[in-house]
Design a protein around this motif. Structure first.
Motif, PDB file in Angstrom:
ATOM      1  N   SER A  48       0.824  -1.038   0.067  1.00 50.50           N
ATOM      2  CA  SER A  48      -0.061  -0.094   0.035  1.00 50.50           C
ATOM      3  C   SER A  48       0.772   1.186   0.030  1.00 50.50           C
ATOM      4  O   SER A  48       2.132   1.195   0.467  1.00 50.50           O
ATOM      5  CB  SER A  48      -0.888  -0.233   1.372  1.00 50.50           C
ATOM      6  N   LEU A  49       0.353   2.240  -0.407  1.00 50.28           N
ATOM      7  CA  LEU A  49       1.069   3.593  -0.558  1.00 50.28           C
ATOM      8  C   LEU A  49       0.369   4.709   0.023  1.00 50.28           C
ATOM      9  O   LEU A  49      -0.799   4.899  -0.143  1.00 50.28           O
ATOM     10  CB  LEU A  49       1.474   4.056  -1.767  1.00 50.28           C
ATOM     11  N   TYR A  50       0.876   5.370   0.978  1.00 51.13           N
ATOM     12  CA  TYR A  50       0.502   6.195   2.050  1.00 51.13           C
ATOM     13  C   TYR A  50       1.196   7.696   1.374  1.00 51.13           C
ATOM     14  O   TYR A  50       2.353   7.662   1.423  1.00 51.13           O
ATOM     15  CB  TYR A  50       0.485   6.222   3.478  1.00 51.13           C
ATOM     16  N   SER A  51       0.509   8.608   1.298  1.00 45.77           N
ATOM     17  CA  SER A  51       0.984   9.854   0.727  1.00 45.77           C
ATOM     18  C   SER A  51       0.637  11.014   1.494  1.00 45.77           C
ATOM     19  O   SER A  51      -0.443  10.965   2.618  1.00 45.77           O
ATOM     20  CB  SER A  51       0.371  10.285  -0.801  1.00 45.77           C
ATOM     21  N   PRO A  52       1.252  12.352   1.690  1.00 43.65           N
ATOM     22  CA  PRO A  52       0.698  13.192   2.693  1.00 43.65           C
ATOM     23  C   PRO A  52      -0.605  13.795   2.308  1.00 43.65           C
ATOM     24  O   PRO A  52      -1.136  13.759   1.273  1.00 43.65           O
ATOM     25  CB  PRO A  52       1.821  14.391   2.183  1.00 43.65           C
ATOM     26  N   ALA A  53      -1.395  14.044   3.472  1.00 40.56           N
ATOM     27  CA  ALA A  53      -2.677  14.482   3.163  1.00 40.56           C
ATOM     28  C   ALA A  53      -2.518  15.812   2.587  1.00 40.56           C
ATOM     29  O   ALA A  53      -1.986  16.539   2.834  1.00 40.56           O
ATOM     30  CB  ALA A  53      -3.374  14.367   4.425  1.00 40.56           C
ATOM     31  N   PRO A  54      -3.559  16.381   1.665  1.00 39.89           N
ATOM     32  CA  PRO A  54      -3.645  17.311   1.259  1.00 39.89           C
ATOM     33  C   PRO A  54      -3.963  18.604   2.275  1.00 39.89           C
ATOM     34  O   PRO A  54      -4.891  18.424   3.193  1.00 39.89           O
ATOM     35  CB  PRO A  54      -4.799  17.440   0.064  1.00 39.89           C
ATOM     36  N   GLN A  55      -2.977  19.466   2.180  1.00 44.24           N
ATOM     37  CA  GLN A  55      -3.446  20.544   3.425  1.00 44.24           C
ATOM     38  C   GLN A  55      -4.578  21.468   3.082  1.00 44.24           C
ATOM     39  O   GLN A  55      -5.011  21.895   3.918  1.00 44.24           O
ATOM     40  CB  GLN A  55      -1.902  21.603   2.968  1.00 44.24           C
TER      41      GLN A  55
END
Length: 113
Positions: A48-55
């Motif tokens: 799975s890939l986790y990315s920074p949540a949109p600001q």
């Protein structure tokens, strides 16, 4: 005060190793403020890939800790590689960290779906 990307990644690695798990920096980014992407490998072989949540999802009071959103779930490695290649074209300073865990919420603050 928010931790630098490098300090946050080092703390994540220590937490995972402290629990007897495995973690590695797949690609280091900007030490001060590079975006951090987390590749999670489960025991079943899926990733799975986790990315920074949109600001833009936060009001003026940002959360104290880094918040992530799930970008891809239970996919093969090549799908994640393709997404990360596109992200690197946009932001060459990003970090990619790999952890092996069946419980990423133990280490990451994840935005609810």
């Amino acid at each position: 005060m928010r931790l630098t990307s490098e300090m946050w990644v080092k703390a994540l690695l220590r937490r995972v190793f402290g629990d007897g798990g495995f973690a590695a920096v797949e690609r280091p980014g900007s030490p001060e403020a590079g975006a951090i992407f987390i590749r999670v490998r489960g025991r079943d072989g899926d990733q799975s890939l986790y990315s920074p949540a949109p600001q833009s999802l936060f009001d003026t009071a940002k959360p104290a800790d880094r918040t992530f959103e799930i970008r891809l779930e239970a996919v093969q490695s090549d799908e994640i590689d393709a997404v990360l290649d596109r992200e690197r074209d946009f932001d060459p300073d990003l970090w990619v960290v790999e952890i092996e865990t069946d419980d990423p919420e133990r280490y990451l603050t994840i935005m609810p779906a």
